[in-house]
Design an enzyme around this catalytic site. Sequence first.
Site, PDB file in Angstrom:
ATOM      1  N   ARG A   1       0.854  -1.197   0.000  1.00  0.00           N
ATOM      2  CA  ARG A   1       0.000   0.000   0.000  1.00  0.00           C
ATOM      3  C   ARG A   1       0.886   1.241   0.000  1.00  0.00           C
ATOM      4  O   ARG A   1       0.604   2.231  -0.669  1.00  0.00           O
ATOM      5  CB  ARG A   1      -0.964   0.009   1.192  1.00  0.00           C
TER       6      ARG A   1
ATOM      7  N   LYS B   1      -9.476   6.428 -18.889  1.00  0.00           N
ATOM      8  CA  LYS B   1      -9.873   6.964 -20.187  1.00  0.00           C
ATOM      9  C   LYS B   1      -8.673   6.976 -21.145  1.00  0.00           C
ATOM     10  O   LYS B   1      -8.136   5.934 -21.419  1.00  0.00           O
ATOM     11  CB  LYS B   1     -10.507   8.346 -19.981  1.00  0.00           C
TER      12      LYS B   1
ATOM     13  N   ASP C   1      -8.888  18.871 -14.043  1.00  0.00           N
ATOM     14  CA  ASP C   1      -9.158  17.489 -14.474  1.00  0.00           C
ATOM     15  C   ASP C   1      -8.825  17.429 -15.960  1.00  0.00           C
ATOM     16  O   ASP C   1      -9.536  17.980 -16.796  1.00  0.00           O
ATOM     17  CB  ASP C   1     -10.624  17.153 -14.193  1.00  0.00           C
TER      18      ASP C   1
ATOM     19  N   TYR D   1     -17.996  16.486 -14.493  1.00  0.00           N
ATOM     20  CA  TYR D   1     -18.211  15.048 -14.582  1.00  0.00           C
ATOM     21  C   TYR D   1     -19.154  14.647 -13.438  1.00  0.00           C
ATOM     22  O   TYR D   1     -18.965  15.076 -12.295  1.00  0.00           O
ATOM     23  CB  TYR D   1     -16.857  14.339 -14.456  1.00  0.00           C
TER      24      TYR D   1
HETATM   25  C1  LIG Z   1     -14.347   9.057 -15.697  1.00  0.00           C
HETATM   26  C2  LIG Z   1     -14.011  10.409 -15.217  1.00  0.00           C
HETATM   27  C3  LIG Z   1     -13.698  10.648 -13.869  1.00  0.00           C
HETATM   28  C4  LIG Z   1     -13.770   9.569 -12.813  1.00  0.00           C
HETATM   29  O1  LIG Z   1     -12.831   8.580 -12.995  1.00  0.00           O
HETATM   30  P1  LIG Z   1     -13.032   7.046 -12.584  1.00  0.00           P
HETATM   31  O2  LIG Z   1     -11.772   6.409 -13.034  1.00  0.00           O
HETATM   32  O3  LIG Z   1     -14.261   6.550 -13.294  1.00  0.00           O
HETATM   33  O4  LIG Z   1     -13.224   7.014 -11.102  1.00  0.00           O
HETATM   34  C5  LIG Z   1     -13.341  11.936 -13.515  1.00  0.00           C
HETATM   35  N1  LIG Z   1     -13.319  12.955 -14.406  1.00  0.00           N
HETATM   36  C6  LIG Z   1     -13.636  12.760 -15.703  1.00  0.00           C
HETATM   37  C7  LIG Z   1     -13.600  13.913 -16.646  1.00  0.00           C
HETATM   38  C8  LIG Z   1     -13.996  11.496 -16.152  1.00  0.00           C
HETATM   39  O5  LIG Z   1     -14.322  11.318 -17.440  1.00  0.00           O
END
Ligand SMILES: *Cc1c(COP(=O)(O)O)cnc(C)c1O
Length: 379
Positions: free
Chosen positions: A49, A199, A174, A102
């Site tokens: 961890r 993503k 983000d 999001y």
């Molecule tokens: C998918 C997404 C998240 C969250 O991420 P996870 O890996 O699903 O927890 C945050 N911000 C954006 C813009 C996203 O597309």
Amino acid sequence: MTYGFETLAIHAGQEPEGRTGAVVPPIFQTSTYAQDAVGAPRQGYEYARSGNPTRDALQECLAALEGGRRGLAFASGLAAEDTLLRTVCRPGDHVVIPDDAYGGTFRLVAKVAERWGLSWTAARISDVDAVRAAITDRTKVIWVETPTNPLLNVADIAALAGLAREHGARLVVDNTFASPYLQQPIGLGADVVVHSTTKYVGGHSDVVGGALVVADPGLGDELAYHQNAMGAVNGPFDAWLTLRGVRTLGVRMDRHCDNAERIAAYLHSHPKVKRVYYPGLPEHPGHETAAKQMRRFGGMVSFSAAGGEESAVEICNRARLFVLAESLGGVESLIEHPGRMTHASAAGSPLEVPADLVRLSVGIETADDLLADLEQALG
Ligand SMILES: *Cc1c(COP(=O)(O)O)cnc(C)c1O
């Protein structure tokens, strides 16, 4: 010697392994490490961890790609966001979030962190004055996504970094939709970059993960403390898969952009499409800002169906090559109806999305095949 993006993607954090010379960083699938004597771990690793070499390789690579001082990897994007919020905020603090954030970020802030004592205001982050108006004397974080999901609004990162600095707040970006190949917020003045590596960074729709990259090593130390104390780390295999994806990020993004540009132009002139949301189109309100801060305009395209909500749903149902699914950023093309799928939880909130909207995550298949599928789906 400074290296280019594609070189860093393939080599940063990824020296051949010391003992065997393995060219690819191994999956260190272990929970603990032998110590030579009490209090004397061999290479600084004690418990997985707290530290794992596979995760370290990914973290080092992501820090290099974002031009940050430290990268930290997590079990998901939301795990990264939660760790960040509870490191930089205290109960009583305030955050500004995008009014089309999001959905999961909105839920984390409004349903989870609010109960813990955080207050928030949703603002149109493409409008610097609207963000300024949302700031209070307790604001600790200005949180932006750019481009946003699913309306592809664009925030001026440099302008918001200046605003955050003026008010003693941190600018968090983000960067999931752009990826570090297209946009590097730290170089524009952001304090923290957040990723859902699920993503584009992972890029193959086969692993969930998240990451934080920071400019300031002191904040990096604090976040690393919380990464261990809160424990939302990714496992070694997930870190390895993500790193395998990262190596091709540059070439994948270029093809995502090529295909998305062609599709945006096609939709733009289609009679069954009312409006196309793509920052690469000159009439997009964020086009100039996007052109200033992004290398290209990305692989996400949204559009409003001229026939309204039912027509939008039918287009999604008729698509074949575009798989009907949530998520984005993988090599395969996806289609979805945000109002009833990814953004259903935002109904009735300031983040509600138009009901006639269709969102495309344009993959890297042959562009003509994607256009043919849209042609039959639009009917
Ligand atoms: C998918 C997404 C998240 C969250 O991420 P996870 O890996 O699903 O927890 C945050 N911000 C954006 C813009 C996203 O597309």
